[in-house]
Design a protein around this motif. Structure first.
Motif, PDB file in Angstrom:
ATOM      1  N   ASP A  92      46.637  44.348  40.374  1.00  0.00           N
ATOM      2  CA  ASP A  92      46.550  42.977  39.875  1.00  0.00           C
ATOM      3  C   ASP A  92      45.624  42.228  40.818  1.00  0.00           C
ATOM      4  N   TYR A 129      42.158  44.297  33.059  1.00  0.00           N
ATOM      5  CA  TYR A 129      41.545  43.226  33.830  1.00  0.00           C
ATOM      6  C   TYR A 129      40.041  43.234  33.608  1.00  0.00           C
ATOM      7  N   SER A 138      51.823  44.268  44.697  1.00  0.00           N
ATOM      8  CA  SER A 138      50.383  44.303  44.480  1.00  0.00           C
ATOM      9  C   SER A 138      49.667  44.831  45.721  1.00  0.00           C
TER      10      SER A 138
END
Length: 739
Positions: free
Chosen positions: A311, A399, A446
């Motif tokens: 992320d 993403y 993350s």
């Protein structure tokens, strides 16, 4: 009269005609047993018509025969082209692959079957007619009879005994037929009861041997064939065309023959974007071949609840939070970072249609979720695939690389390299531990994901151990040594191709000693596979984890519906590099702007070939119509002047008979009378010279031969003018009737 000629033509050629029909029906039996009666009916009608047509042409001029056969060939090609085109619009694979694949692996295609049926009818009828009626060649007719055996071998099956017996009987009958047809006139073939009995005994004995005796077991020696055809390479090509991922990728012309056949339709939220289907890790520099390793094609069951992913936004926020500590900011020179990024970079992509049946999903490199019911697997390299029960459509969340337009995020990436990244993430993690528990829990997974993935990426690079020449490393260092971060080095490698006159050319022919060093230094011309391979090995040579990937490139979508239609022209190869702080990222070294020019060049080349073909056909027509007659006479004159008198007079007389289609049994007097009656032209000089030289045993002077040759030339001109006048009269008569 016409009916009688047709009947005689069929009866005269009944044996070769039956063999043609049998070969075609037995071959087509593979493409639908239930249609065998239809195959037989159409083949019988078509073959009969072709044989009658060929018999008709055998009595006509060379020009008419040439034009008729050439026209028939192009008509056949047009019908095959239309059938193949129609079939390709409804099938996921091209005709060539469909034909060579066993029918158990491909879908039924009526259009492709029609194309095969047309080709078979034209080829079999032409070859059997020529080698059994025009020129009898026992070896060629035998090879043609073996064609059905090749069809069944392709399917991995044995030809039924009844079919083999039919072919054997018809082939033996054809041999007898041809021996009778091509015998010298003074010989007579006696076919009595003893002959027929012997033949029946031979065939019965052969059938018994074939049925009763065990077949010998042997191992075929394929070494010679393998040197002619790289079977592994061809098999991989077939697998790819059938929608099956193979474990080998040959950097060849796999991407150079697009037909704009639509393969997929996606709803997208951004373009351009690369979607990968398969990834290859192991590269053979000498052979320019990519292969998979075990982890490339084996995955674990995907579980969204347990699956962790990169992320980038959370990673940046954690770094920005750590940078509030002056010691951390000073250590990594990260000052004045804003706490959050400006945009939202999560995107969605949905497959809404696919004509290829494959278990592998096309996904972006940065995929983190795939919406599908069940049975989803993900490999360590990011390849996503389904089990047999899963739905064919899916939605992907990923993403977007547009996050790299955020200046502060790029500032972070430009401080990271493979030497400091693990320490960097450890420092960020330590800083988070000093924050509140809510903040720590929000960001820790993350940071841990980036830490573990970085370790895995560099372990992956160590395990590959490419055997690359030093020259590749030297080139890579010359491009990247002035940069510190992996992100900057990767961008420099990508930009290298745009700044150094590299060209994209689908029609480029590689030299025999082609390799990546040549591509990078001298050739500088290739397709997407060359660019992707070059960037991967350059990156690896300087310690950046990289892998070669094949899939598709979505360049644009409908602005109103956001639907992108992907064709085989969008098949693409691209590199994936690991960027510390971002994760695996796809790059685009291929000079896409040049692709349009190359495609235009291919179009021009195709048009040039078509025009050249038409010009050649036109030149052939001109040669046969205007040049060949005069050239034929010149050659005949040369042969006459260099032959003895007896032979020369015979040649002139023979050619004179050909002018009026005289039968071989006609005498010179009969030919003279027919010419005089039909064309009012006197050829008595030719007849007298011939009689004197052949039967009178008298001396014939060169002057006699010269005069006979002059009469022959005048006769040809007279026949030509007479036929021209007759055609003009027919046209005038038709005009008068219309009035």
């Amino acid at each position: 009269m016409i009916k009688t000629k047709i009947r005689d033509s069929v009866l005269k050629n009944i044996i070769p005609l039956s063999l043609c029909i049998a070969i075609i029906v037995i071959c087509m039996y593979n493409y639908g047993k239930q249609y065998i009666a239809l195959y037989f009916a159409i083949a019988a009608v078509f073959q009969t018509a072709v044989f009658i047509f060929f018999d008709y042409l055998s009595t006509k001029s060379v020009l008419l025969r040439f034009v008729s056969i050439l026209g028939s060939f192009f008509a056949m090609c047009a019908m095959v082209f239309l059938s193949v085109k129609l079939g390709y619009n409804t099938n996921s694979i091209e005709f060539f692959v469909w034909f060579l694949s066993p029918q158990a692996l491909v879908d039924f295609s009526a259009s492709y079957i029609v194309a095969i049926f047309i080709i078979m009818n034209f080829f079999i009828s032409s070859t059997v007619y020529y080698f059994s009626i025009v020129r009898y060649r026992i070896s060629m007719t035998f090879l043609i009879t073996l064609i059905p055996f090749a069809f069944y071998r392709k399917e991995g099956e044995k030809i039924p005994v009844v079919f083999a017996m039919i072919l054997l009987v018809l082939y033996v009958a054809l041999m007898i037929h041809c021996r009778h047809s091509f015998r010298p006139q003074h010989q007579k073939v006696i076919i009595n009861n003893g002959y027929r009995t012997s033949l029946l005994v031979f065939l019965a004995f052969t059938v018994m041997i074939a049925i009763i005796c065990p077949k010998p077991q042997f191992q075929a020696a394929n070494n010679f064939v393998n040197t002619l055809l790289d079977s592994e390479k061809f098999s991989d090509y077939m697998l790819k065309q059938l929608g099956i991922v193979s474990d080998t990728s040959y950097v060849t012309d796999m991407f150079t023959s697009p037909t704009n056949k639509e393969l997929f339709s996606f709803v997208v939220e951004e373009t351009p974007i690369n979607l990968k289907s398969q990834t290859y890790s192991i590269y053979n520099y000498d052979k320019n071949v990519w292969k998979t390793q075990d982890d490339d094609v084996h995955g674990t069951l995907f579980n969204t609840d347990k699956f962790t992913y990169n992320d980038q936004q959370l990673f940046y926020e954690a770094v920005a939070l750590a940078a509030q500590d002056s010691d951390f900011a000073d250590k990594y020179d990260l000052h004045d970072l804003k706490p959050e990024l400006n945009g939202e970079y999560k995107r969605k992509l949905t497959l809404i249609n696919s004509v290829i049946s494959t278990k592998y999903c096309l996904v972006p490199t940065t995929v983190y979720d795939v919406g599908i019911n069940a049975g989803l697997y993900i490999a360590p390299n990011g390849m996503v695939f389904k089990d047999a029960q899963s739905a064919s459509d899916y939605s992907v969340r990923y993403y977007s690389s547009q996050i790299l337009y955020e200046a502060d995020y790029v500032k972070v990436l430009e401080k990271l390299n493979n030497e400091n990244f693990l320490d960097f993430t450890a420092d960020v993690y330590s800083n988070l531990e000093q924050q509140s528990d809510d903040i720590f829990q929000k960001y820790k997974y993350s940071i841990l994901k980036f830490y573990t993935e970085s370790s895995s990426a560099y372990t992956y690079l160590d395990d590959i151990q490419d055997d690359l020449p030093q020259s590749i490393s030297d080139i890579a260092h010359s491009i990247t040594d002035k940069y510190d971060s992996v992100y900057e080095k990767a961008n420099a490698l990508e930009a290298y191709f745009a700044r150094n006159d590299f060209k994209y050319d689908l029609s480029y022919k590689r030299p025999s000693d082609y390799n990546m060093e040549y591509f990078l230094t001298e050739g500088k011309t290739g397709i997407c596979t060359d660019y992707a391979t070059a960037m991967v090995i350059l990156a690896r040579s300087i310690g950046i984890p990289a892998r070669y990937t094949e899939g598709v490139a979505i360049l644009e979508a409908d602005p109103d519906t956001n639907i992108a239609h992907v064709t085989d022209a969008d098949l693409h190869a691209f590199p994936e590099l690991y960027i510390p702080g971002f994760g695996w990222k796809s790059f685009e070294p291929t000079q896409v702007e040049e692709a349009g020019n190359s495609m235009h060049y291919n179009y021009v080349l195709t048009l040039t070939i078509i025009i050249s073909t038409l010009v050649i056909i036109g030149l052939c027509f001109v040669f046969i119509k205007f040049i060949y007659p005069g050239l034929y006479v010149m050659i005949l004159e040369f042969r006459v002047m260099h032959a003895d008198a007896r032979k020369a007079a015979g040649m002139i007389m023979k050619e004179t008979g050909k002018c009026i289609n005289a039968h071989d049994s006609m005498t010179s007097e009969e030919i003279s009378a027919q010419v005089l009656r039909k064309y009012s032209f006197d050829i008595s000089k030719i007849a007298q010279t011939f009689e004197s030289a052949v039967y009178g045993d008298c001396a014939v002077s060169d002057n006699d031969l010269t005069e006979s040759m002059k009469v022959y030339v005048d006769l040809r001109n007279t026949i030509k003018q007479t036929e021209k006048a007759q055609k003009a009269e027919k046209r005038n008569n038709r005009k008068r009737v219309k009035r």
